[in-house]
Design a protein around this motif. Structure first.
Motif, short mmCIF file in Angstrom:
data_model
loop_
_atom_site.label_atom_id
_atom_site.label_comp_id
_atom_site.label_asym_id
_atom_site.label_seq_id
_atom_site.Cartn_x
_atom_site.Cartn_y
_atom_site.Cartn_z
N SER A 77 113.60 136.60 18.96
CA SER A 77 114.73 137.08 20.04
C SER A 77 114.53 135.92 21.16
O SER A 77 113.52 135.47 21.55
CB SER A 77 114.38 138.48 20.31
N THR A 129 123.38 136.04 19.86
CA THR A 129 122.42 136.64 18.67
C THR A 129 123.34 137.25 17.66
O THR A 129 124.15 138.13 18.06
CB THR A 129 121.30 137.45 19.60
N THR A 159 119.00 133.85 16.23
CA THR A 159 119.37 133.64 17.65
C THR A 159 119.83 132.26 17.46
O THR A 159 119.00 131.33 17.30
CB THR A 159 118.11 133.97 18.47
#
Length: 203
Positions: free
Chosen positions: A118, A149, A159
């Protein structure tokens, strides 16, 4: 869904556990001559390499055949199992976000793996990888060119980045000696996918 203990995305890990054989068949025989060459040309012979998100061991096997000592990092137990079978090497069954090495490797390789990290965890993960490298260690990583994302229908989290986002992170660091970048097309022939490739040399 994120694993509360590791920060890794569990749905992504589940995809690779359930589809390990299929994914291995689709990717194991890919030849990444340019990234391989750009990376290994900067690492001393017989050096130590950490393959982050090693999958079923394709790149590990290539580096081992060149005479390097290689260890892998792979959060999917089924992919890690394949990598151990293929290479006979140590594969740590952890996510990139859990790496905990200090000044141990001459090179870190993260081919199409950090794109599952992330954005909120990327800088911290990058720090952990750089910490694993010795002085003048070389870090190669590739990311998909894009924005935002995306959660794909198969469950995987992707991502996307642009060049400036990564450059801003890298060049402002005191431990960055140099940065080399290039764009490439998709090895699986996806026309809509462009890759950003980065090689960072540590001070």
């Amino acid at each position: 869904m994120r694993d509360k203990n590791s920060g890794a995305d569990q749905e992504t890990i589940d995809f690779y556990n359930y589809n390990s054989d299929k994914y291995d068949q689709a990717t194991y025989n890919l030849k990444l001559e340019i990234p391989w060459m750009e990376f290994t040309s900067r690492i001393k012979p017989n050096g130590r390499i950490l393959d982050i998100g090693c999958g079923s061991g394709r790149d590990m096997g290539h580096f081992i055949n060149l005479g390097y000592y290689v260890e892998g990092v792979e959060p999917s137990r089924e992919m890690a199992k394949l990598a151990r079978y293929r290479t006979g090497a140590i594969v740590h069954e952890i996510a990139a976000e859990q790496i905990d090495f200090n000044n141990q490797f001459d090179g870190a390789w993260a081919c199409a793996s950090l794109l599952h990290v992330s954005k909120s965890s990327f800088a911290k993960t990058y720090n952990l990888i750089m910490r694993s490298l010795k002085q003048s260690g070389v870090f190669y990583f590739s990311l998909k060119l894009g924005v935002g994302t995306i959660r794909k229908e198969d469950g995987r989290l992707f991502t996307n980045y642009n060049h400036d986002e990564i450059e801003e992170l890298v060049i402002t660091r005191s431990d960055t000696k140099s940065l080399f970048t290039w764009e490439s097309t998709d090895a699986l022939q996806s026309r809509n996918t462009k890759w950003l490739n980065f090689i960072v040399v540590k001070n």
